[in-house]
Scaffold this active site. Sequence first.
Site, PDB file in Angstrom:
ATOM      1  N   HIS A 105       5.457  -4.130  -2.642  1.00 21.96           N
ATOM      2  CA  HIS A 105       6.071  -3.074  -3.220  1.00 21.96           C
ATOM      3  C   HIS A 105       6.377  -3.729  -4.633  1.00 21.96           C
ATOM      4  CE1 HIS A 105       5.689  -0.431  -0.098  1.00 21.96           C
ATOM      5  NE2 HIS A 105       6.766  -1.338   0.389  1.00 21.96           N
ATOM      6  N   GLU A 122      13.361  -2.117   0.544  1.00 20.55           N
ATOM      7  CA  GLU A 122      13.614  -1.237   1.628  1.00 20.55           C
ATOM      8  C   GLU A 122      14.003  -2.109   2.870  1.00 20.55           C
ATOM      9  OE1 GLU A 122       9.619   0.140   2.175  1.00 20.55           O
ATOM     10  OE2 GLU A 122       8.938  -1.676   2.940  1.00 20.55           O
ATOM     11  N   HIS A 180       4.396  -7.859   3.387  1.00 25.35           N
ATOM     12  CA  HIS A 180       4.847  -7.376   4.686  1.00 25.35           C
ATOM     13  C   HIS A 180       3.681  -6.209   5.453  1.00 25.35           C
ATOM     14  CE1 HIS A 180       6.597  -4.532   2.033  1.00 25.35           C
ATOM     15  NE2 HIS A 180       6.321  -3.578   2.772  1.00 25.35           N
ATOM     16  N   ARG A 200      -1.509  -2.434  -1.575  1.00 30.00           N
ATOM     17  CA  ARG A 200      -2.137  -2.821  -0.403  1.00 30.00           C
ATOM     18  C   ARG A 200      -3.330  -3.655  -0.770  1.00 30.00           C
ATOM     19  NH1 ARG A 200      -4.842   1.912   0.221  1.00 30.00           N
ATOM     20  NH2 ARG A 200      -2.802   3.033   1.246  1.00 30.00           N
TER      21      ARG A 200
END
Length: 323
Positions: A105, A122, A180, A200
């Site tokens: 991200h 996150e 990740h 992605r």
Amino acid sequence: MQKPLYPLKFNPILKDKIWGGQKLVKHLNKASTSNQVGESWEISDVEGDTSVVINGALKGQSLKDLLKDYNSDLVGEKNYQQFGNQFPLLIKFIDAKQDLSIQLHPNDRLAAERHNSFGKTEMWYVMQADEDANLIVGFNQKVTPEKYLHHLEDKTLTEILNFDKVKKGDTYFIEVGRVHAIGAGVLLAEIQQTSDITYRVYDWDRVDDQGNARELHNDLAIDAIDFNMKDDFRVEYNKTLNQSNPMVSCQYFTTNFIKLDSEVQKENNFDSFIIYICVDGKMQISTSHGVETLKEGETLLLPAAIKNYALKASHAEVLEVYV
């Protein structure tokens, strides 16, 4: 005249995913007939996916409505000054029946420039994991952009990625820029900035029912990746009974772990809303407005205006989140 605020529950927003399964339905009692439910958005202010209250006098009101009507009474003075009528966090449960794509991200700066969005820092709390299930977090060696692109083009990216076998209770902090993926067989709770921006980079060469591969974002990703290998992503924390045990504290959120087997009196001194995510067992939260029950797989928002309350359980494990 405004109705008084009280502990709020919201209708889960369920998302079917190519990699989703049935744990959210069978294990966490989410209402769906699909066998590919990948995500349950528990509290969301993402455009087009705003949570709606399902309990009490404010039933049917959206989170956006509540922010406009109650301002700092809902989120706290400092949060309202900083975020206005945007709720700063997105809370999810995620079930990976198959491996998720390898992704990352962008940070706040890139997300704002490119997508008019927050970044996406996150954390993950593993609620259940099948035997040998794993997470991918970061690289297993020093990696340069050139080395990364070589492995990406050769479809050998997994050779340089760090795989961690996981079990219930394992917790990870995923900073922006960190490559990740959630592995097959993992059910987890995710706490993140309000953002749905994902780059992605590899999707295991899979295709959908029509034979189409999902879009990759490698041009955007290359300058968003953090190539400085750090292994500080595993979160160590205590599980002392009936108190808030620190897990993660960053500029975007603070998360504590509470293991309950009795009643605990609490006071909100944070100038913030508090979110409770029940990750095991069942608990009650008592305020001057009454009692609300929270079961495993349920999430509750305690407005900032409520300062004194009690948590009670014979057995429960909960995540406590505020900004």
